[in-house]
Write a protein that holds these residues in place. Structure first.
Motif, mmCIF file in Angstrom:
data_model
loop_
_atom_site.group_PDB
_atom_site.id
_atom_site.type_symbol
_atom_site.label_atom_id
_atom_site.label_comp_id
_atom_site.label_asym_id
_atom_site.label_seq_id
_atom_site.Cartn_x
_atom_site.Cartn_y
_atom_site.Cartn_z
ATOM 1 N N GLN A 262 0.808 -1.213 0.000
ATOM 2 C CA GLN A 262 0.000 0.000 0.000
ATOM 3 C C GLN A 262 0.848 1.273 0.000
ATOM 4 O OE1 GLN A 262 -3.445 -0.177 -0.160
ATOM 5 N NE2 GLN A 262 -3.113 -2.365 -0.386
ATOM 6 N N HIS A 263 2.118 1.151 -0.373
ATOM 7 C CA HIS A 263 2.996 2.315 -0.351
ATOM 8 C C HIS A 263 3.692 2.506 -1.694
ATOM 9 C CE1 HIS A 263 2.588 1.287 3.937
ATOM 10 N NE2 HIS A 263 2.690 2.580 4.125
ATOM 11 N N LEU A 264 3.683 3.746 -2.173
ATOM 12 C CA LEU A 264 4.456 4.120 -3.336
ATOM 13 C C LEU A 264 5.706 4.832 -2.829
ATOM 14 C CD1 LEU A 264 3.266 5.681 -6.632
ATOM 15 C CD2 LEU A 264 5.044 6.827 -5.353
ATOM 16 N N THR A 265 6.871 4.350 -3.223
ATOM 17 C CA THR A 265 8.119 4.931 -2.748
ATOM 18 C C THR A 265 8.919 5.489 -3.915
ATOM 19 O OG1 THR A 265 9.376 2.861 -2.918
ATOM 20 C CG2 THR A 265 8.216 3.269 -0.855
ATOM 21 N N LEU A 266 9.607 6.596 -3.650
ATOM 22 C CA LEU A 266 10.480 7.227 -4.629
ATOM 23 C C LEU A 266 11.836 7.423 -3.963
ATOM 24 C CD1 LEU A 266 7.485 8.986 -4.654
ATOM 25 C CD2 LEU A 266 8.396 9.378 -6.930
ATOM 26 N N ASN A 267 12.894 6.973 -4.622
ATOM 27 C CA ASN A 267 14.234 7.057 -4.058
ATOM 28 C C ASN A 267 15.204 7.522 -5.132
ATOM 29 O OD1 ASN A 267 13.709 5.578 -1.367
ATOM 30 N ND2 ASN A 267 12.914 4.160 -2.899
ATOM 31 N N VAL A 462 4.546 4.331 7.385
ATOM 32 C CA VAL A 462 5.171 5.253 6.423
ATOM 33 C C VAL A 462 6.646 5.418 6.752
ATOM 34 C CG1 VAL A 462 5.250 7.658 5.665
ATOM 35 C CG2 VAL A 462 3.060 6.488 5.845
ATOM 36 N N PHE A 463 6.955 5.659 8.029
ATOM 37 C CA PHE A 463 8.346 5.866 8.422
ATOM 38 C C PHE A 463 9.183 4.607 8.200
ATOM 39 C CE2 PHE A 463 7.024 9.390 11.578
ATOM 40 C CZ PHE A 463 7.030 10.315 10.546
ATOM 41 N N GLU A 464 8.556 3.434 8.255
ATOM 42 C CA GLU A 464 9.293 2.191 8.017
ATOM 43 C C GLU A 464 9.829 2.114 6.587
ATOM 44 O OE1 GLU A 464 6.815 -1.093 8.981
ATOM 45 O OE2 GLU A 464 7.002 -0.833 11.155
ATOM 46 N N GLN A 465 9.205 2.835 5.664
ATOM 47 C CA GLN A 465 9.646 2.816 4.269
ATOM 48 C C GLN A 465 10.823 3.760 4.025
ATOM 49 O OE1 GLN A 465 7.884 0.575 2.446
ATOM 50 N NE2 GLN A 465 6.631 0.262 4.265
ATOM 51 N N LEU A 466 11.194 4.556 5.015
ATOM 52 C CA LEU A 466 12.245 5.559 4.859
ATOM 53 C C LEU A 466 13.492 5.157 5.624
ATOM 54 C CD1 LEU A 466 10.055 8.736 5.444
ATOM 55 C CD2 LEU A 466 10.963 7.972 3.245
ATOM 56 N N PRO A 467 14.669 5.666 5.220
ATOM 57 C CA PRO A 467 15.874 5.435 6.020
ATOM 58 C C PRO A 467 15.701 6.004 7.424
ATOM 59 C CG PRO A 467 16.440 6.295 3.858
ATOM 60 C CD PRO A 467 14.959 6.411 3.985
ATOM 61 N N VAL A 468 16.430 5.446 8.371
ATOM 62 C CA VAL A 468 16.301 5.864 9.766
ATOM 63 C C VAL A 468 16.833 7.273 9.965
ATOM 64 C CG1 VAL A 468 17.017 5.363 12.131
ATOM 65 C CG2 VAL A 468 16.410 3.489 10.591
ATOM 66 N N ILE A 469 17.898 7.654 9.232
ATOM 67 C CA ILE A 469 18.531 8.945 9.449
ATOM 68 C C ILE A 469 18.337 9.852 8.242
ATOM 69 C CG2 ILE A 469 20.246 8.015 11.041
ATOM 70 C CD1 ILE A 469 22.259 8.069 8.713
ATOM 71 N N SER A 470 18.381 11.163 8.469
ATOM 72 C CA SER A 470 18.299 12.142 7.385
ATOM 73 C C SER A 470 18.615 13.514 7.954
ATOM 74 C CB SER A 470 16.910 12.129 6.744
ATOM 75 O OG SER A 470 15.937 12.559 7.670
ATOM 76 N N ASN A 471 18.698 14.508 7.054
ATOM 77 C CA ASN A 471 18.867 15.898 7.474
ATOM 78 C C ASN A 471 17.534 16.630 7.544
ATOM 79 O OD1 ASN A 471 21.547 15.187 5.800
ATOM 80 N ND2 ASN A 471 22.031 16.626 7.431
ATOM 81 N N TYR A 472 16.642 16.311 6.609
ATOM 82 C CA TYR A 472 15.316 16.905 6.595
ATOM 83 C C TYR A 472 14.264 15.800 6.521
ATOM 84 C CZ TYR A 472 16.216 21.898 6.086
ATOM 85 O OH TYR A 472 16.565 23.199 6.314
ATOM 86 N N LEU A 473 13.171 15.996 7.245
ATOM 87 C CA LEU A 473 12.020 15.100 7.165
ATOM 88 C C LEU A 473 10.771 15.965 7.108
ATOM 89 C CD1 LEU A 473 10.591 12.345 7.316
ATOM 90 C CD2 LEU A 473 10.699 12.533 9.802
ATOM 91 N N ILE A 474 9.972 15.779 6.067
ATOM 92 C CA ILE A 474 8.696 16.480 5.934
ATOM 93 C C ILE A 474 7.596 15.429 5.876
ATOM 94 C CG2 ILE A 474 7.318 18.079 4.553
ATOM 95 C CD1 ILE A 474 9.934 19.118 3.376
ATOM 96 N N TYR A 475 6.605 15.559 6.749
ATOM 97 C CA TYR A 475 5.513 14.592 6.849
ATOM 98 C C TYR A 475 4.192 15.331 6.790
ATOM 99 C CZ TYR A 475 1.915 11.940 9.335
ATOM 100 O OH TYR A 475 0.732 11.344 9.701
ATOM 101 N N ALA A 524 17.487 11.424 -1.765
ATOM 102 C CA ALA A 524 16.103 11.878 -1.609
ATOM 103 C C ALA A 524 15.193 10.657 -1.544
ATOM 104 C CB ALA A 524 15.705 12.779 -2.765
ATOM 105 N N HIS A 525 14.275 10.683 -0.604
ATOM 106 C CA HIS A 525 13.337 9.571 -0.430
ATOM 107 C C HIS A 525 11.942 10.141 -0.177
ATOM 108 C CE1 HIS A 525 16.797 6.860 0.077
ATOM 109 N NE2 HIS A 525 17.307 7.838 0.807
ATOM 110 N N ALA A 526 10.936 9.511 -0.746
ATOM 111 C CA ALA A 526 9.561 9.940 -0.529
ATOM 112 C C ALA A 526 8.662 8.717 -0.462
ATOM 113 C CB ALA A 526 9.105 10.881 -1.639
ATOM 114 N N VAL A 527 7.580 8.840 0.290
ATOM 115 C CA VAL A 527 6.606 7.753 0.450
ATOM 116 C C VAL A 527 5.204 8.344 0.359
ATOM 117 C CG1 VAL A 527 5.690 5.950 1.966
ATOM 118 C CG2 VAL A 527 8.137 6.429 1.947
ATOM 119 N N LEU A 528 4.350 7.692 -0.390
ATOM 120 C CA LEU A 528 2.924 8.008 -0.426
ATOM 121 C C LEU A 528 2.178 6.740 -0.040
ATOM 122 C CD1 LEU A 528 0.493 9.831 -1.193
ATOM 123 C CD2 LEU A 528 0.701 8.951 -3.517
#
Length: 891
Positions: A262-267, A462-475, A524-528
């Protein structure tokens, strides 16, 4: 009207792009090759808004059409034409192996350009592999698609053709430098040829060329960030904001698109524009702010700092010096330089206090180094401390300050997202700023009751689809963002969102993340996320943490004090708990052994105050509502129980009978004091009994069913004597209970045999057998009127398939799970809401609640590993579910 912003809705969804590629490519092919360009990218005009690259496009169409994202978005009226075109083209391409082979041997570039104000168009650049480089494919165009050439003209060193397919618009195409160029606008084909010759094409853009080099081949999307953000600004009624000026971030973004469940991911990658320093280039860190943001947060922007402090170009507003005396290491931090302040993360969020009245609270959070105490830093800035007990009488570990000016916070804020904060709450190494005191109380209520963003299972997925660390996170939580911020949208956007409200409700959450890498490059990583149950989004009412993992299941009991539902549960360490309907832990205590039976409520003293009765392998317990033992309980059994006890109250007069099979093949019949009941005549079963004795009253008579481990059954009366004689060769399923059907013309009992064969036993002992299907020996069976049509249905759960059949044996529905199910289904009767079947997949942690027509009523992100409990809620159409996962109970 919709044309102005439709491309950006498509961009947000992502998958549509790839399908547009396939749609365009399959229409058009041309004939022969000339000199091949060194890089097909040199044929892409420099003003591209975005670019898509696709390898073997013909093989992608079926996979993408099956995704829930494609199915949802093509349900939107403005996008239905795309779906119709894809279906038409799919049928054409599959009709020719020659066409399929050509497309599976081709590389395709699709770029979108603004041909005039408000109108975008695509340019298709198809580059076949070497084996097709010199072949004349005009025959394929004519024979397979009926392409008719209307006109042709010379342009520089190329020939441009005008043609059309049956029932299609006019297109322009040219086979130039080894690439087939196709567009509905001749200007794009001409610009491609012109810029190739002049060297001013897209590859002349240094930033695009750099990101093009580091992106591996395959299916990708390249975004022109500056143009995209300009257009987003046109969709909202706000003065252009620094945060929406994406030129600060860079010119181009390269992304892969994938769909998982149920997740669309962009990396992909982002290279910031030269001279821009909006994005911090220090080491990325794990984002730890969601645990301090309320669960109703619908917009959250977080920035981490892997250095000593924040951006070294910023300056503090006063001259304080902060001493880290709490950690005992006497480090000195100079407040003149913000780089000395040990800030690790900052975050800006908006959360809904009251969605109906659109009450929104802005909150700003600062997280310091773990060893730093936020309260000490606040004191150094001479903020006015308030008496915390005036606001939170029971709390002594938090500190509250009044902010007279925002200079202190402005030094930490991102993108100029400043608010008129008046209060600062310090808790450990966290500083939380809010505007009004009611917001402070609201935030603390969320925090105290563990109703934070990180506790929400949807957000967690949603957060499980993203790397654990980053500089910016927008939710963002998309439905709330649309609903609560709708005044910011233009009227055209409002109309579009209103028309497709139900679809967008199911696209519920999105997150974007940027992470600094070496060489100035950012990942860059994104999840919908798509949530089919988003229209019934569950809200956590309460949560209780146990000492160990939940054992076996949850047991619903009724309080004799206020007639509310309460839950009894045991854990793997043999602790037993009573939890109120409000999530209060009323008591807990330790048992000598694991719980074996159900939890029964009895009125031991016949005074309308109820106690809890159950057994373990060697003990019988009766515990009152305060957690105390009743009378001389617990009682030790003279021999170990082989099965859970059963409780009978034959005449509803509170003269209880406790029926317990034992390992010596006896069946004990005890009264409430634990004494043997006089007149019980049953001696021993043929084999050990490991399932509870079952009591059914029909036609004014009592029937006791004893089924041993071999499947042999005995049907007894109250005294333990045979009431209905069953043949020895009759083998009953060992996992399933006996059901009864009080039909006037033919009352009977319904059970299943070892292979799922249905067995009817009439009151006179007549036995009838029939089979609907064949099942394994480990099947589960239930017999209820799920459809509420007055006739009972047959439910089978075998291995990983749930099947429901009507009274005639016709299948109503079936459902295939990810894993074999080893927990029996359980049935809930919610009166006017209907009858529902609950199922738990312990291996995946998924829980299901099926209606009579086969719909799963629970969103898939809800997780549990033991049978749950539900009840109808006072709110219209709502239910409450209490479920256990690991060592937590959540309502």
């Amino acid at each position: 009207m919709h044309d102005n912003y439709r491309p950006y809705i498509v961009i947000f969804a992502g998958v549509i792009f790839l399908l547009l590629v396939i749609w365009g490519v399959l229409f058009f092919l041309q004939k022969k090759t000339y000199t091949v360009a060194d890089n097909p990218g040199s044929l892409i005009p420099s003003d591209a808004l975005f670019l898509i690259t696709v390898e073997t496009p013909a093989t992608s169409i079926d996979e993408m059409k099956e995704t829930v994202f494609w199915q949802e978005l093509t349900g939107i009226e403005q996008l239905q034409q795309i779906d119709e075109s894809v279906v038409f083209l799919d049928s054409l391409i599959k009709g020719s192996t020659k066409v399929q082979d050509f497309f599976n041997s081709s590389m395709l570039y699709l770029s979108f350009h603004e041909v005039r104000q408000g109108l975008n168009a695509g340019l298709f650049n198809i580059t076949p592999k070497r084996k097709y480089a010199s072949k004349d494919i005009s025959g394929i165009l004519k024979e397979e698609f009926g392409l008719e050439t209307l006109n042709q003209y010379q342009f520089l060193d190329a020939r441009i053709f005008e043609g059309h397919l049956p029932k299609s618009d006019t297109v322009f195409y040219s086979f130039y430098k080894g690439s087939l160029l196709i567009s509905s606008h001749s200007k794009l084909v001409e610009t491609s040829i012109t810029q190739y010759n002049s060297g001013t094409n897209l590859l002349s853009d240094k930033e695009f060329k750099d990101i093009f080099k580091i992106s591996v081949s395959g299916n990708k999307v390249f975004y022109n960030i500056g143009n995209l953000c300009d257009d987003i600004n046109k969709l909202i009624k706000l003065d252009k904001h620094e945060f929406l000026d994406c030129k600060n971030f860079g010119s181009w973004l390269a992304l892969d698109i994938s769909v998982y469940d149920q997740h669309l991911t962009l990396n992909g990658f982002l290279i910031p524009a030269e001279g821009q320093n909006v994005i911090p280039t220090d080491n990325p860190l794990e984002h730890k702010l969601p645990p301090v943001l309320p669960s109703t947060t619908f917009l959250f922007i977080s920035r981490t700092s892997g250095g000593q402090g924040l951006d070294k170009n910023d300056q503090m507003s006063n001259n304080q010096v902060y001493t880290n005396s709490v950690s005992g290491n006497n480090e000195i931090y100079d407040s003149n330089n913000i780089s000395e302040i040990p800030v690790k993360q900052t975050g800006y969020a908006l959360y809904a206090i009251n969605k109906q009245d659109k009450e929104i609270a802005p909150v700003f959070v600062i997280k310091l180094e773990d060893e730093v105490f936020a309260n000490e830093l606040a004191k150094d800035y001479e903020l006015k401390q308030l008496n915390i007990r005036e606001y939170f009488a029971e709390e002594q570990n938090i500190y509250l300050y009044r902010i007279n000016k925002n200079d202190f916070l402005n030094d930490f804020e991102m993108f100029g997202l400043s608010n008129d904060y008046k209060y600062l709450l310090c808790y450990g190494n966290l500083m939380v700023a809010l505007e009004i005191i009611d917001d402070v109380k609201s935030w603390y209520d969320y925090y105290k009751n563990k109703r934070m963003l990180s506790d929400n299972p949807y957000t967690e997925k949603v957060f499980e689809q993203l790397p654990v660390i980053s500089n910016y996170l927008i939710y963002t939580h998309i439905p709330d963002l649309i609903s609560l911020m709708d005044d910011l949208f233009t009227e055209e956007v409002k109309d579009f969102l209103a028309e497709n409200n139900e679809t967008f409700k199911r696209f519920d959450r999105a997150a974007v993340q940027l992470m600094h890498q070496q060489g100035g490059i950012f990942q860059a990583h994104a999840v919908l996320s798509h949530n089919p149950g988003a229209q019934n989004i569950p809200e956590k009412k309460w949560e209780v943490e146990l000492n160990d993992n939940v054992h076996k299941r949850l047991y619903k009991v009724i309080s004799h004090v206020d007639n509310t539902r309460e839950i009894i549960v045991t854990d793997s360490s043999n602790n037993i708990y009573l939890i109120s309907d409000r999530g209060e832990l009323l008591w807990e205590r330790e048992l000598k052994e694991p719980l074996m039976s159900d939890i029964f409520q009895i009125d031991y003293y016949k005074n309308d105050k109820y106690q809890y009765l159950f057994n373990t392998q060697n003990y019988i317990y009766i515990i009152d509502r305060l957690g105390r033992d009743v009378a001389n309980y617990p009682l030790r059994l003279q021999e170990s129980a082989s099965a859970p006890m059963a409780l009978f109250d034959y005449d509803n007069n509170k003269n209880y009978r406790l029926i317990i099979p034992t390992e010596s093949k006896k069946i004990l019949n005890l009264d409430k004091t634990g004494s043997p009941v006089a007149g019980w005549m049953y001696e021993r079963s043929n084999n050990v009994v490991s399932k509870p004795v079952q009591h059914i009253r029909m036609e004014g008579k009592d029937f006791l069913f004893v089924i041993d481990n071999t499947g042999r059954s005995e049907i007894l009366n109250r005294r333990g004597q045979v009431r209905i004689k069953t043949p020895k060769e009759l083998k009953i399923s060992k996992k399933n209970p006996v059901f009864y059907d009080p039909t006037e013309d033919k009352p009977h009992f319904m059970i299943t045999g070892n292979n799922g064969q249905l067995i009817e036993i009439a009151l006179d002992g007549t036995i009838s057998k029939f089979a609907i299907d064949e099942f394994s020996e480990d099947h589960f069976f239930a017999y209820h009127d799920f459809t509420r049509d007055g006739k009972k249905e047959y439910l089978f759960l075998d291995e990983n398939v749930l099947s429901v059949f009507d009274y005639s044996g016709k299948k109503i529905f079936s459902y295939k799970f990810d894993n074999d199910i080893n927990v029996p289904p359980f049935v809930f009767d919610l009166n006017e809401k209907g009858l529902f079947a609950g199922v738990v997949d312990k291996n995946s942690g998924k829980v299901y609640l099926f209606s009579g027509d086969g719909r799963n009523m629970l969103p898939l992100v809800i997780r549990g590993d033991v049978p749950f409990e539900i009840k109808a809620n006072d709110n219209k159409g709502a239910i409450e579910i209490v479920k256990g996962l690991n060592n937590f109970l959540r309502c």
